[in-house]
Scaffold this active site. Structure first.
Site, PDB file in Angstrom:
ATOM      1  N   LYS A  33       0.757  -1.139   0.015  1.00  0.00           N
ATOM      2  CA  LYS A  33      -0.083  -0.089   0.296  1.00  0.00           C
ATOM      3  C   LYS A  33       0.941   1.187   0.005  1.00  0.00           C
ATOM      4  O   LYS A  33       0.714   2.324  -0.794  1.00  0.00           O
ATOM      5  CB  LYS A  33      -0.891   0.003   1.215  1.00  0.00           C
ATOM      6  N   THR A  34       1.722   1.147   0.886  1.00  0.00           N
ATOM      7  CA  THR A  34       2.612   2.347   1.054  1.00  0.00           C
ATOM      8  C   THR A  34       3.324   2.593  -0.349  1.00  0.00           C
ATOM      9  O   THR A  34       3.555   3.992  -0.760  1.00  0.00           O
ATOM     10  CB  THR A  34       3.862   2.467   2.107  1.00  0.00           C
ATOM     11  N   GLU A 217      -4.836   5.311   4.839  1.00  0.00           N
ATOM     12  CA  GLU A 217      -5.407   4.618   6.072  1.00  0.00           C
ATOM     13  C   GLU A 217      -6.923   5.250   6.118  1.00  0.00           C
ATOM     14  O   GLU A 217      -7.207   5.595   7.128  1.00  0.00           O
ATOM     15  CB  GLU A 217      -4.914   4.774   7.431  1.00  0.00           C
ATOM     16  N   GLN A 247      -8.737  -3.347   8.678  1.00  0.00           N
ATOM     17  CA  GLN A 247      -7.732  -2.656   9.596  1.00  0.00           C
ATOM     18  C   GLN A 247      -7.974  -1.468  10.403  1.00  0.00           C
ATOM     19  O   GLN A 247      -7.324  -0.767  10.862  1.00  0.00           O
ATOM     20  CB  GLN A 247      -6.369  -2.641   8.978  1.00  0.00           C
ATOM     21  N   ARG A 598       1.062  -8.298  11.223  1.00  0.00           N
ATOM     22  CA  ARG A 598       2.656  -7.623  11.407  1.00  0.00           C
ATOM     23  C   ARG A 598       3.738  -8.609  11.047  1.00  0.00           C
ATOM     24  O   ARG A 598       4.820  -8.272  10.687  1.00  0.00           O
ATOM     25  CB  ARG A 598       2.797  -7.033  12.511  1.00  0.00           C
TER      26      ARG A 598
END
Length: 741
Positions: A33-34, A217, A247, A598
């Site tokens: 995503k980043t 986000e 999330q 994570r």
DNA sequence: CCATTACGTATTTTT
DNA sequence: TACGTAATGG
């Protein structure tokens, strides 16, 4: 076109090159995503969009900084010009420019929750509202909830006396903020909306300015943020949002998961992209994550998959107690280290509540495992730092009565009575407290001795208001710290706490210095703003080779090779308060999902049979979430079978681990054979307390160990304290801290 | 006015 | 348990 898009997968690439119109990128955990966001910004710049016209909103300052750096690496220094930051920091920036239009000055203060609560307490005290009936803490959170939904006092119609009282407090709170030229966190989000609605030309200026808007986000945005985005984007509609409904974990803070569900309806002709390939985790970890999240009813359908290796099964470990949990995880960490491929910094310990960090901190400290801790008492919330900040705030914004009162309170010889006098004068004349102080000599109400102190105080503030624009920020701040003499005062106390405070103040000075060095245009106001909006996760030092300790919330967006998720017990994770509310239980589940995803290589999940909570030993049952995971991806390790007496914690190869403050505790289980665990290990207790070691004692301060006698938990040490002379101390009771040198 | 002590209560997560 | 506030006495 110089940008190389071949590092992206087809779906990522499609999302990147789709730059016009509303765009929704649903990005599963670990799906890059980043990277997509970064490349999209770079792609915009590469296609000729001026960085000046790009606005990117992230969840943390750290994410913003990293993203900016990556874009600069991809496209060059011109990207410096783009605006990238959190909603709060970007909006604060806009508000500084436009403050006068809303009746504020551009040097307005930013109040954190503590400031808000103390303001509310004062209002209640003034109105004689009992703190037992109305918890100020609760009032603050209700006010905040209303504000994020843009429901202001004038929109409320109280139906009973309870609501009426609340409304009175809310109304006063709002007007006092304004009087103090201060905004709270929620104001930073809703004041821009007020600004845009009252001044269409201002709105248009920013719509023209930010032709391209990107939001990270998105699943954790609240109503106010949604409205602000809608306004800003409603000329060019070039808005890209990235998020993962699975999330969304900030409902309690007003985040609306519906924002992401409704995006396609609220914005027309939305292009949808789904990133479903996970690059982070093993197949096993992903299978566990999938098992968890599919129990939730409300979600966007996506099929997360990975080409990564299958990996180890996920380890579930039952623990005897919270201490046992910390201890055995310490041991597992040492084992992981022995396997050589792993560094401390590749490991994270996650938990549901900050209070759980304690046992890990103690155990890690006693076993020389370096750790970074995120959260807890924030640096800028510490008393000594807030004290200094209160001076700085008054100087920046002399209308800030709250800051002024705090600063004034620090002065010796000024107490309740004096402050009340000043307040009543201010009220009578309807001027700010600072104005009263400015010509305090003209008020006969105050006694001469105290008057001198007050004159001295106001001269001091006045002097620094003039110096503000002449000195460099860090020199200015150092000057103030020196002049208020807080460090010598603390030195006099000569306790470990005072020493720590002095350290914090030094650290604060370096923070100012760093701010000065890294900002183009450093000002006192700018520094104060940065301080107000900084978060713990922003401060996480990922260069230090240390295990990271943090809440599952803080872990959002991060990844680690080895992850321990701890305290998977019913009532703790999920918290018992979520049991009866379907949405909240689903949110707990998403939080667990975030924690699980994570992990890159190895995942351990632990639960304990008993745990200290609120200073009381509680028996715990394992989390309902664990039974939702299909058994074939789990490797269960039940403590009763794996560990035999005496080998419980220590083995021959790795004796480095020791226990320090275990109580004598026998635990029996009633299976076929009775096993007694004896925590009273004789040799390795307090091995770090040796003759010659410099230590800290909470009441006696610092001293040097002279000799050690006894064994195990009966070990005693003779210590020569600097101020108290020789003392014989039972180590099991004294929480000694070993000093570095 | 201020320091000390005692008591009471709170603890989910945080921009 | 651990912190913060209230009461008390110097």
């Amino acid at each position: 076109m110089s940008l190389d898009l071949s590092v992206l997968n087809p779906e990522q690439r499609k999302a990147v090159v789709n730059i016009e119109g509303p765009c929704m990128i649903v990005a599963g955990a670990g799906s890059g995503k980043t990277r997509v966001l970064t490349y999209k910004i770079a792609y915009l710049i590469d296609s000729g969009v001026s960085p000046y016209e790009i606005l990117a909103l992230t969840f943390t300052n750290k994410a913003a900084g990293e993203m900016k750096q990556r874009v600069i690496n991809l496209t060059g220094d011109a990207a410096q010009k783009m605006w990238i930051g959190t909603f709060h920091s970007i909006f604060a920036r806009i508000l500084r420019f436009e403050a006068d239009k809303l009746g504020y000055s551009r040097s307005f203060s930013i109040y954190d929750d503590d400031d808000s609560i103390s303001l509310i307490k004062k209002i209640m005290l003034g109105k004689g509202i009992s703190v037992e009936k109305f918890n100020p803490y609760g009032i603050q959170s209700v006010i905040s909830a209303y504000k994020t939904q843009i429901i202001l006092p004038e929109h409320l119609e109280p139906e009973n006396s309870f609501e009426k009282t609340f409304l009175e407090i809310y109304t006063d709170y709002q007007s006092l903020l304004k009087q103090n030229n201060a905004m709270d966190f929620d104001d930073l989000l809703i004041k821009p909306i007020e600004l845009f609605e009252r001044y269409p030309d201002v709105l248009e200026k920013y719509q023209e300015r930010f032709k391209f808007i990107l939001v990270d986000e998105y699943q954790d945005t609240n109503h106010a943020q949604y409205i602000a985005l809608k306004l800003l984007s409603s000329k060019y509609f070039n808005i890209s949002i990235v998020g993962d409904d699975a999330q969304s974990i900030y409902r309690w803070r007003g985040a609306k998961i519906d924002n992401i569900f409704d995006f396609q309806r609220e914005f027309k002709n939305v292009k949808l992209f789904k990133l479903e390939q996970n690059y982070r985790s093993t197949k096993m970890i992903l299978a566990v994550a999938d098992d968890i999240i599919k129990k939730n009813k409300k979600r966007i359908e996506k099929n997360l998959w990975t080409a990564n290796k299958e990996g180890e099964k996920v380890h579930i470990i039952e623990m005897i107690s919270d201490r046992d949990e910390a201890f055995r995880i310490a041991k597992l960490i040492k084992e992981e280290m022995h396997s050589k491929k792993i560094n401390f910094k590749d490991i994270a310990i996650l938990y549901r509540t900050n209070a759980q960090s304690r046992s890990f901190e103690e155990t890690f400290r006693n076993n020389s495992i370096p750790y970074n801790i995120v959260g807890g008492i924030k640096f800028y919330q510490r008393k000594e730092i807030k004290d200094i900040l209160s001076y700085l705030k008054v100087i920046a914004n002399s209308n800030d009565n709250e800051a002024l009162l705090r600063a004034l309170n620090l002065r010796e010889g000024i107490g309740k009575a004096t402050i009340e006098k000043i307040q009543s004068i201010a009220k009578e004349k309807n001027i700010s407290l600072y104005k009263v102080l400015e010509d305090i000599q003209n008020y006969i109400e105050v006694k001469n001795g105290i008057k001198n102190t007050l004159i001295h105080f106001s001269d001091f503030i006045k002097k620094y208001i003039t110096l503000k624009d002449e000195l460099k920020v860090h020199e200015f701040v150092s000057g103030i710290i020196d002049e208020i003499g807080i460090i010598p005062k603390l030195k006099l106390e000569n306790t470990s706490e005072a020493d720590e405070r002095i350290n914090n103040i030094q650290e604060f000075k370096s923070a100012v210095r760093e701010y000065y060095d890294t900002n183009e245009n450093p000002t006192l106001e700018g520094f104060l703003e940065q301080v107000s909006l900084i978060t713990d996760i922003d401060e996480l030092d990922d260069k230090k080779n240390a295990v990271t300790l943090m809440t599952a919330h803080s872990a959002k967006g991060l990844e680690f090779s080895v992850v321990f998720i701890t305290g998977l017990e019913d009532g703790l994770f999920p918290l018992s308060s979520s049991f009866d509310i379907a949405e909240e239980l689903e949110e707990e589940r998403r939080l667990f999902y975030v924690a699980v995803t994570r992990a890159k290589e190895k995942l351990y999940i632990t639960y304990s049979n008993q745990r200290y909570r609120y200073g009381e030993l509680k028996f715990q049952l394992k989390s309902r979430f664990l039974s939702e995971i299909s058994q074939d991806v789990l490797d269960k390790c039940i403590v009763y079978e794996k560990f035999s007496k005496n080998k419980l914690f220590l083995d021959q190869e790795a004796p480095a681990v020791n226990i320090s403050i275990f109580k004598n505790k026998n635990i029996t289980n009633n299976r076929d054979q009775t096993i007694v665990y004896d925590y009273n290990l004789s040799d390795d207790c307090f091995s770090d307390i040796r003759a010659g070691v410099k230590v800290f004692h909470n009441t006696f301060g610092s001293g040097v160990v002279q000799s050690v006698s006894g064994n195990g938990l009966e070990k005693r040490a003779v210590i020569l304290f600097n101020d108290f002379g020789l003392k014989k101390i039972v180590l099991k009771y004294a929480k000694l801290r070993v000093m570095d040198n």
